[in-house]
Design a protein around this motif. Structure first.
Motif: not given
Ligand code: MG
Ligand code: ADP
Ligand code: ASP
Length: 403
Positions: A6-8, A150-155, A208-210
């Motif tokens: 799970q990622k928050y 940026r946004g790298g936690s998704d990865t 779409a940075k989602v």
């Molecule tokens: Mg993000």
């Protein structure tokens, strides 16, 4: 027993109350019989705050030290979430990227994950603990701390799901899933029940940075089922899946907007072979990703060479270009940071013509000038003035999706 990653995101862990809420959600997933690995981002706004601190010292901060600095945001949240879990009786353990060895290359600020050692995670899970991993960070072969962009936690989350063989990777965020366009810009946006990996790659790459783009590439490569959903409700979100036949019936599935690029123009460079290599070689060596490129030849044998780079890299790109100005005999260089890239994406474009024409007509009707155009098999992007971006998104959503 299923293994869930799970990622928050930052807005889901933006305050102590929110972190307590996330702890309750995580503990419930564990109680339901799952092994749970949680990846968290820094608290909302924290990464920006840290970047601004570095910039108070240096306009172009040393990349190694900048990564050491901005990786600290996630160190705070893994500790707080682990504390919150223990407080409600759920054993938990936090890990930073280097502690479990999320091995990356050494491209500071945009490192790629090469491998993840699962030993410590598996041991902790066996002991009944929830494992809380710092997103966005890794370590290179010389033990330098790196960050993923940026946004790298998704990865981080999708890569962990891939390396651990998780049943699913749940991306918890502040919207209920992937929408036809950013619901904050366009209230008519619709939530998609499913989207193909390829469409999501295009949407992510166009702003779409989602989901961060590399997370989607990872998901596709390792066939990780990804479920994007809200931290704050229990409704079903959007599943990322392989393309199926029903999808090509939809001409355009999404409209995206990216305001994070800057445009650089080399004015009146001689139109001769080798020029592009001379300009773009050093930029590539500096790991700066060039997105769109256009060349406008004029009668006098010179050409204007315009290209876009991430806004965060434009100062570095500019200083590289300025160094090559005498060698390429350019008359000057111009920078524009007030641009937006608007894209329409859909696998249906493979088999249907006319999307580009409708897009251009719609923008013309709205008096929105197009500065650059690029296309791929399932995407058309245009660069316009940033001031007109919301207007353009709404008009294109109306033209392609809303009716
Ligand atoms: Mg993000
Ligand atoms: P997190 O902090 O959880 O990682 P982000 O801010 O990175 O969240 O991403 C979620 C945001 O992405 C949403 O708040 C929304 O404004 C934006 N967004 C842009 N395009 C879309 C889209 N097509 N569908 C859903 N959200 C989108
Ligand atoms: N904290 C990092 C960022 O703001 C990583 C992330 O949120 O995914 O970009």
């Amino acid at each position: 027993m299923a293994l869930l990653v799970q990622k928050y995101g930052g807005t889901s862990v933006g305050s102590i109350d929110q972190i307590k809420g996330v702890a309750a959600k995580v503990a419930a997933a564990k109680k339901a019989g799952n092994d749970v690995v949680v990846v968290v981002s820094a608290m909302a706004g924290e990464t920006n705050r840290l970047i601004a601190l570095a910039q108070e010292i240096s306009q172009i901060p040393d990349e190694r030290e900048k990564d050491v600095l901005i990786a600290t945001g996630e160190q705070v949240t893994v500790a707080l979430l682990s504390l919150a879990l223990k407080e409600i009786g759920q054993p938990a353990r936090s890990y930073l990227g280097h502690q479990i060895r999320i091995a990356t290359d050494n491209a500071y600020g945009k490192a790629s994950i090469l491998s993840i050692d699962s030993t410590k995670i598996v041991e902790a899970l066996k002991a009944g603990e929830v494992v809380v991993v710092a997103g966005f960070q890794g370590v290179d072969e010389n033990d330098n701390i790196t960050t993923l962009g940026r946004g790298g936690s998704d990865t981080s989350a999708v890569a962990l799901a891939a390396f651990l063989g998780a049943q699913a990777c749940e991306i918890y965020t502040d919207v209920e899933g992937v929408f036809t366009t950013d619901p904050r810009i366009c209230p008519q946006a619709r939530k998609l029940a499913k989207i193909s990996y390829d469409e999501m790659i295009e949407l992510a790459s166009t702003g779409a940075k989602v989901l961060e783009i590399r997370s989607v590439e990872f998901a596709k490569k390792y066939a990780v089922p990804v479920h994007v959903r809200s931290t704050f409700t229990d409704v079903e979100g959007t599943w990322l899946i392989e393309e199926d036949d029903s999808m090509s019936d939809v001409l355009v599935s999404g409209v995206a907007c990216d305001k994070n690029e800057a445009k650089i123009t080399l004015v009146r460079v001689p139109d001769r072979p080798g020029l592009a290599a001379q300009i773009f070689g050093p930029i590539a060596e500096a790991h700066i990703v060039v997105d769109m490129i256009i060349q406008n030849a004029s009668e006098d044998g010179t050409t204007d060479m315009t290209f876009t780079v991430p806004k965060a890299d434009h100062q570095r790109a500019l200083s590289i270009v300025e160094k090559s100005l005498p060698a390429v005999h350019a008359k000057g260089v111009k920078v524009d940071t007030e641009i937006a890239k608007i894209s329409v994406v859909g696998v249906g474009m493979r088999t249907h013509a006319g999307v580009a024409a409708t897009m251009f007509e719609t923008l013309a009707r709205e008096k929105i000038n197009i500065q650059m155009i690029s296309t791929s098999e399932i995407k058309i992007s245009v660069v316009i003035d940033a001031k007109q971006s919301d207007h353009a998104v709404r008009a294109l959503h109306e033209a392609f999706i809303a009716n």
